[in-house]
Motif scaffolding. Structure first.
Motif, PDB file in Angstrom:
ATOM      1  N   GLU A   1      -7.195  11.628 -42.961  1.00 54.80           N
ATOM      2  CA  GLU A   1      -6.752  12.742 -42.141  1.00 54.80           C
ATOM      3  C   GLU A   1      -5.234  12.757 -42.074  1.00 54.80           C
ATOM      4  O   GLU A   1      -4.576  11.767 -42.343  1.00 54.80           O
ATOM      5  CB  GLU A   1      -7.374  12.650 -40.748  1.00 54.80           C
ATOM      6  CG  GLU A   1      -8.903  12.771 -40.805  1.00 54.80           C
ATOM      7  CD  GLU A   1      -9.505  12.827 -39.429  1.00 54.80           C
ATOM      8  OE1 GLU A   1      -9.377  13.885 -38.794  1.00 54.80           O
ATOM      9  OE2 GLU A   1     -10.079  11.822 -39.013  1.00 54.80           O
ATOM     10  N   ILE A   2      -4.684  13.907 -41.677  1.00 56.09           N
ATOM     11  CA  ILE A   2      -3.243  14.099 -41.672  1.00 56.09           C
ATOM     12  C   ILE A   2      -2.774  14.511 -40.279  1.00 56.09           C
ATOM     13  O   ILE A   2      -3.374  15.363 -39.638  1.00 56.09           O
ATOM     14  CB  ILE A   2      -2.836  15.193 -42.691  1.00 56.09           C
ATOM     15  CG1 ILE A   2      -3.287  14.820 -44.095  1.00 56.09           C
ATOM     16  CG2 ILE A   2      -1.342  15.451 -42.645  1.00 56.09           C
ATOM     17  CD1 ILE A   2      -2.617  13.590 -44.673  1.00 56.09           C
TER      18      ILE A   2
ATOM     19  N   ASN B   1      -5.321  16.971 -34.467  1.00 58.86           N
ATOM     20  CA  ASN B   1      -6.508  17.617 -33.877  1.00 58.86           C
ATOM     21  C   ASN B   1      -6.188  18.320 -32.558  1.00 58.86           C
ATOM     22  O   ASN B   1      -6.937  18.240 -31.587  1.00 58.86           O
ATOM     23  CB  ASN B   1      -7.645  16.612 -33.667  1.00 58.86           C
ATOM     24  CG  ASN B   1      -8.249  16.152 -34.974  1.00 58.86           C
ATOM     25  OD1 ASN B   1      -8.102  16.793 -36.009  1.00 58.86           O
ATOM     26  ND2 ASN B   1      -8.931  15.023 -34.942  1.00 58.86           N
ATOM     27  N   GLY B   2      -5.039  18.980 -32.503  1.00 55.62           N
ATOM     28  CA  GLY B   2      -4.675  19.756 -31.322  1.00 55.62           C
ATOM     29  C   GLY B   2      -4.113  18.966 -30.161  1.00 55.62           C
ATOM     30  O   GLY B   2      -3.846  19.518 -29.099  1.00 55.62           O
ATOM     31  N   GLU B   3      -3.902  17.673 -30.336  1.00 53.92           N
ATOM     32  CA  GLU B   3      -3.359  16.811 -29.280  1.00 53.92           C
ATOM     33  C   GLU B   3      -2.038  16.217 -29.752  1.00 53.92           C
ATOM     34  O   GLU B   3      -1.828  16.002 -30.943  1.00 53.92           O
ATOM     35  CB  GLU B   3      -4.330  15.670 -28.948  1.00 53.92           C
ATOM     36  CG  GLU B   3      -5.740  16.101 -28.595  1.00 53.92           C
ATOM     37  CD  GLU B   3      -5.873  16.752 -27.230  1.00 53.92           C
ATOM     38  OE1 GLU B   3      -4.862  16.862 -26.508  1.00 53.92           O
ATOM     39  OE2 GLU B   3      -6.978  17.164 -26.882  1.00 53.92           O
TER      40      GLU B   3
ATOM     41  N   TYR C   1      -5.342   8.321 -38.291  1.00 54.41           N
ATOM     42  CA  TYR C   1      -6.735   8.291 -37.855  1.00 54.41           C
ATOM     43  C   TYR C   1      -6.781   7.873 -36.396  1.00 54.41           C
ATOM     44  O   TYR C   1      -5.858   7.228 -35.888  1.00 54.41           O
ATOM     45  CB  TYR C   1      -7.584   7.364 -38.731  1.00 54.41           C
ATOM     46  CG  TYR C   1      -7.263   5.885 -38.589  1.00 54.41           C
ATOM     47  CD1 TYR C   1      -7.942   5.082 -37.675  1.00 54.41           C
ATOM     48  CD2 TYR C   1      -6.302   5.284 -39.395  1.00 54.41           C
ATOM     49  CE1 TYR C   1      -7.660   3.737 -37.554  1.00 54.41           C
ATOM     50  CE2 TYR C   1      -6.013   3.936 -39.282  1.00 54.41           C
ATOM     51  CZ  TYR C   1      -6.697   3.167 -38.358  1.00 54.41           C
ATOM     52  OH  TYR C   1      -6.411   1.825 -38.234  1.00 54.41           O
ATOM     53  N   LEU C   2      -7.848   8.263 -35.712  1.00 51.41           N
ATOM     54  CA  LEU C   2      -8.031   7.894 -34.312  1.00 51.41           C
ATOM     55  C   LEU C   2      -8.621   6.496 -34.231  1.00 51.41           C
ATOM     56  O   LEU C   2      -9.541   6.155 -34.980  1.00 51.41           O
ATOM     57  CB  LEU C   2      -8.945   8.893 -33.603  1.00 51.41           C
ATOM     58  CG  LEU C   2      -8.324  10.258 -33.373  1.00 51.41           C
ATOM     59  CD1 LEU C   2      -9.372  11.230 -32.854  1.00 51.41           C
ATOM     60  CD2 LEU C   2      -7.156  10.172 -32.405  1.00 51.41           C
ATOM     61  N   LYS C   3      -8.105   5.710 -33.304  1.00 55.00           N
ATOM     62  CA  LYS C   3      -8.587   4.349 -33.088  1.00 55.00           C
ATOM     63  C   LYS C   3      -9.604   4.376 -31.960  1.00 55.00           C
ATOM     64  O   LYS C   3      -9.299   4.822 -30.856  1.00 55.00           O
ATOM     65  CB  LYS C   3      -7.419   3.430 -32.733  1.00 55.00           C
ATOM     66  CG  LYS C   3      -7.810   1.990 -32.524  1.00 55.00           C
ATOM     67  CD  LYS C   3      -6.588   1.146 -32.242  1.00 55.00           C
ATOM     68  CE  LYS C   3      -6.978  -0.292 -32.028  1.00 55.00           C
ATOM     69  NZ  LYS C   3      -5.790  -1.125 -31.761  1.00 55.00           N
ATOM     70  N   GLY C   4     -10.802   3.915 -32.228  1.00 52.73           N
ATOM     71  CA  GLY C   4     -11.833   3.871 -31.202  1.00 52.73           C
ATOM     72  C   GLY C   4     -12.398   5.247 -30.887  1.00 52.73           C
ATOM     73  O   GLY C   4     -12.099   6.227 -31.551  1.00 52.73           O
TER      74      GLY C   4
ATOM     75  N   MET D   1      -0.803  14.024 -23.711  1.00 50.34           N
ATOM     76  CA  MET D   1      -1.570  14.811 -22.741  1.00 50.34           C
ATOM     77  C   MET D   1      -2.721  15.492 -23.460  1.00 50.34           C
ATOM     78  O   MET D   1      -2.671  15.715 -24.659  1.00 50.34           O
ATOM     79  CB  MET D   1      -0.700  15.843 -22.050  1.00 50.34           C
ATOM     80  CG  MET D   1      -0.139  16.885 -22.960  1.00 50.34           C
ATOM     81  SD  MET D   1       0.885  18.019 -22.013  1.00 50.34           S
ATOM     82  CE  MET D   1       1.620  18.926 -23.341  1.00 50.34           C
ATOM     83  N   ARG D   2      -3.732  15.797 -22.738  1.00 46.21           N
ATOM     84  CA  ARG D   2      -4.885  16.499 -23.294  1.00 46.21           C
ATOM     85  C   ARG D   2      -4.541  17.951 -23.545  1.00 46.21           C
ATOM     86  O   ARG D   2      -3.686  18.530 -22.867  1.00 46.21           O
ATOM     87  CB  ARG D   2      -6.079  16.424 -22.339  1.00 46.21           C
ATOM     88  CG  ARG D   2      -6.606  15.035 -22.173  1.00 46.21           C
ATOM     89  CD  ARG D   2      -7.688  14.815 -23.175  1.00 46.21           C
ATOM     90  NE  ARG D   2      -8.162  13.450 -23.112  1.00 46.21           N
ATOM     91  CZ  ARG D   2      -8.590  12.809 -24.167  1.00 46.21           C
ATOM     92  NH1 ARG D   2      -8.615  13.382 -25.334  1.00 46.21           N
ATOM     93  NH2 ARG D   2      -9.011  11.585 -24.062  1.00 46.21           N
ATOM     94  N   ARG D   3      -5.202  18.554 -24.511  1.00 40.68           N
ATOM     95  CA  ARG D   3      -4.972  19.954 -24.832  1.00 40.68           C
ATOM     96  C   ARG D   3      -5.148  20.834 -23.604  1.00 40.68           C
ATOM     97  O   ARG D   3      -4.410  21.791 -23.399  1.00 40.68           O
ATOM     98  CB  ARG D   3      -5.950  20.402 -25.922  1.00 40.68           C
ATOM     99  CG  ARG D   3      -5.712  21.828 -26.355  1.00 40.68           C
ATOM    100  CD  ARG D   3      -6.726  22.331 -27.317  1.00 40.68           C
ATOM    101  NE  ARG D   3      -6.957  21.383 -28.385  1.00 40.68           N
ATOM    102  CZ  ARG D   3      -7.867  21.552 -29.320  1.00 40.68           C
ATOM    103  NH1 ARG D   3      -8.618  22.609 -29.336  1.00 40.68           N
ATOM    104  NH2 ARG D   3      -8.032  20.650 -30.262  1.00 40.68           N
TER     105      ARG D   3
END
Length: 109
Positions: A7-8, A19-21, A48-51, A74-76
């Protein structure tokens, strides 16, 4: 388990977008990524996301062999709350200033 794939993530003036965050790290702040991008333009990096929590993004900077940990700013859903974003950036910058020089991972400043 890590979610590792090809992923990029995109480095922007507001943080690393994935991914929008938005994510950031003390390392990226020290390296002036977010100031550099305002001059040279955005760039993309493997990530990449961890966990499963999606609060830690692993990013592979150009020229590095190992991924670096970035934390969710912060969250989207809270994206409209700019004050929260800038407060978090300021906290990360203050952490850099408060750390004794000898304990910094990146060497003398």
């Amino acid at each position: 388990m890590d979610t590792c794939s090809n992923e990029i993530a995109k480095v922007t003036t507001e943080g690393v977008l994935f991914n929008g965050e938005y994510y950031s790290s003390l390392w990226a702040l020290k390296e002036n990524w977010f100031e550099t991008v305002s001059v040279s333009g955005e760039w993309s990096l493997p990530a990449y996301l961890k966990g499963i929590s999606k609060t830690i993004l692993m990013v592979l900077p150009v020229g590095h062999e190992d991924y670096i940990e970035f934390h969710l700013l912060m969250r989207r859903s809270a994206a409209a709350d700019r004050e929260q974003y800038y407060k978090k950036i300021q906290e990360l910058k203050e952490q850099i200033i408060r750390k004794p020089k000898e304990t910094r991972l990146w060497g003398p400043v």
